[in-house]
Design a protein around this motif. Structure first.
Motif, PDB file in Angstrom:
ATOM      1  N   VAL A  53      -4.808  -0.675  13.354  1.00 20.32           N
ATOM      2  CA  VAL A  53      -4.258  -0.650  11.994  1.00 20.32           C
ATOM      3  C   VAL A  53      -4.907  -1.742  11.151  1.00 20.32           C
ATOM      4  N   THR A  54      -5.529  -1.343  10.056  1.00 22.28           N
ATOM      5  CA  THR A  54      -6.180  -2.309   9.164  1.00 22.28           C
ATOM      6  C   THR A  54      -5.563  -2.332   7.763  1.00 22.28           C
ATOM      7  N   GLU A  55      -4.718  -1.325   7.444  1.00 25.26           N
ATOM      8  CA  GLU A  55      -4.175  -1.205   6.087  1.00 25.26           C
ATOM      9  C   GLU A  55      -3.005  -2.133   5.827  1.00 25.26           C
ATOM     10  N   PHE A  56      -2.354  -2.600   6.873  1.00 21.16           N
ATOM     11  CA  PHE A  56      -1.162  -3.415   6.709  1.00 21.16           C
ATOM     12  C   PHE A  56      -1.277  -4.689   7.536  1.00 21.16           C
ATOM     13  N   ASP A  87       3.946  -7.540   4.730  1.00 19.00           N
ATOM     14  CA  ASP A  87       3.857  -6.499   3.706  1.00 19.00           C
ATOM     15  C   ASP A  87       5.186  -5.762   3.583  1.00 19.00           C
ATOM     16  N   GLY A  98       0.862   4.534  11.346  1.00 17.78           N
ATOM     17  CA  GLY A  98       0.293   4.017  10.111  1.00 17.78           C
ATOM     18  C   GLY A  98       0.076   5.070   9.052  1.00 17.78           C
ATOM     19  N   ALA A 122       3.486   3.476   3.693  1.00 13.71           N
ATOM     20  CA  ALA A 122       2.748   3.038   2.512  1.00 13.71           C
ATOM     21  C   ALA A 122       3.406   1.781   1.956  1.00 13.71           C
ATOM     22  N   ARG A 123       2.722   1.131   1.034  1.00 13.41           N
ATOM     23  CA  ARG A 123       3.289  -0.059   0.404  1.00 13.41           C
ATOM     24  C   ARG A 123       4.460   0.342  -0.487  1.00 13.41           C
ATOM     25  N   THR A 178       0.873   9.315   4.087  1.00 17.33           N
ATOM     26  CA  THR A 178       0.624   8.088   3.329  1.00 17.33           C
ATOM     27  C   THR A 178       0.102   8.421   1.942  1.00 17.33           C
ATOM     28  N   ARG A 179      -0.795   9.400   1.856  1.00 20.88           N
ATOM     29  CA  ARG A 179      -1.356   9.765   0.552  1.00 20.88           C
ATOM     30  C   ARG A 179      -0.262  10.185  -0.413  1.00 20.88           C
ATOM     31  N   ASP A 184       1.718   7.207  -1.531  1.00 18.64           N
ATOM     32  CA  ASP A 184       0.978   6.455  -2.543  1.00 18.64           C
ATOM     33  C   ASP A 184       1.108   7.115  -3.912  1.00 18.64           C
TER      34      ASP A 184
END
Length: 326
Positions: A84-87, A91, A112, A116-117, A278-279, A282
């Motif tokens: 996992v690199t997005e979080f 966060d 992941g 999402a954020r 996730t998309r 977002d």
């Protein structure tokens, strides 16, 4: 950790607030400290194992396959898996665990690709109310129906969890929106932006024509819904409601008939299948931060009172979303 766990199918009395093992994030997962979790009709169905054939589909005819209930959550990243690199820890996030469940707990491990954020302008409670319901509405209107500006869209079940998002999303796409609800919820549906509101206890919405009919209730026949859509309209069926009296034959039967009839009619009949994304989360975050969509919360309950929250959901005609808090 503490969680809402269940060892056998049944009513809210089958739920227990107890200690369970704390999950560990796999390589592609994120461990989230849960600050809030939202209830959905999914939780009611999984709790009761209703309809029975759903147990067969999950491979769990005698007892729930997953011990801890709940799909929707919002919280803070506690740890991330190796891939996992997005979080990163700290966060603020929101997401949908899908069929794996586990959100009604102090911690949850989430893939992941289903996280999402969190929208910056929402509280954790508001953010938890978004994922499953808003994603269902987004996929139904944007992906299944392809709603365009100027079209006439009808939302049957406009004051429910999915419906409150559907009204706002359809308006954001530039559609003319008619919301169907009961008398006490008409004001809410108007506040959400509906151009017209039909009180189903007094009026019959199927006597008029719409470009898109999004049915979230299953209380009208497929013939009536097709009549409302007209010869070239789109009917989108989503059977995610809470069905009282132990019977889901009406809504489930409606969806099954829709599936069988699709190849033989000129109208587009779409049986909606929601998938965590996730998309899409977002996209929803952008709409929420822009002020086009705002989650509506009916009630909040502390996590240990999850049984009371689900009882309220199934017995009191809850409108919009019910949320559990830490």
């Amino acid at each position: 950790m503490k969680a809402i766990a269940q060892d056998s199918y049944g009513g809210p009395e089958a739920l227990e607030f107890r200690d369970v093992p704390t999950p560990v994030a796999g390589d592609d997962e994120v461990l989230v400290e849960v600050r809030a979790a939202a209830l959905n009709a999914w939780d009611w169905h999984m709790m009761r194992g209703d309809p029975y054939f759903a147990r067969l589909m999950t491979g769990a005819p005698r007892r729930p396959k997953r011990t801890v209930r709940g799909r929707d959550l919002a919280g803070v990243v506690a740890a991330v898996g190796g891939n996992v690199t997005e979080f990163r820890p700290g966060d603020e996030v929101y997401g949908d665990l899908g069929a794996e469940e586990g959100a009604f707990a102090e911690y949850a491990s989430v893939p992941g690709g289903q996280l999402a954020r969190k929208p910056a302008n929402l509280t954790f409670e508001q953010a938890a109310a978004v994922p499953l319901a808003a994603n269902t509405a987004l996929m139904g209107l944007r992906d299944a129906a392809g709603v365009q500006a100027g079209q006439r869209v009808l939302v049957n079940g406009a004051s429910g969890g999915v419906g409150t998002f559907a009204v706002q999303l359809a308006k954001s796409f530039g559609a003319h929106v008619t919301g169907v609800c009961r008398t006490r919820n008409a004001g809410l549906v108007r506040e959400l932006g509906a151009d017209e509101v039909v009180d189903y206890t007094r009026d019959d919405f199927t006597t008029r024509r719409y470009d898109v009919v999004l049915d979230l209730v299953g209380n009208r026949s497929l013939t009536e819904l097709r009549r409302a859509a007209g010869p070239r309209g789109v009917v989108v069926l989503s059977g995610g409601g809470v069905y009282r009296g132990g019977s889901v034959l009406g809504p489930v039967g409606l969806i099954m008939r829709g599936q069988l009839l699709r190849p033989f009619v000129r109208q587009r009949l779409v049986v909606l299948g929601e998938k965590p994304s996730t998309r899409n989360l977002d996209t929803l975050r952008e709409l929420i931060e822009a002020g086009s969509v705002t989650p509506v919360i009916d009630r909040t309950y502390p996590l240990p009172e999850a049984a009371a929250a689900i009882r309220y959901l199934e017995e009191e005609h809850a409108r919009a979303k019910v949320v559990l808090t830490r």
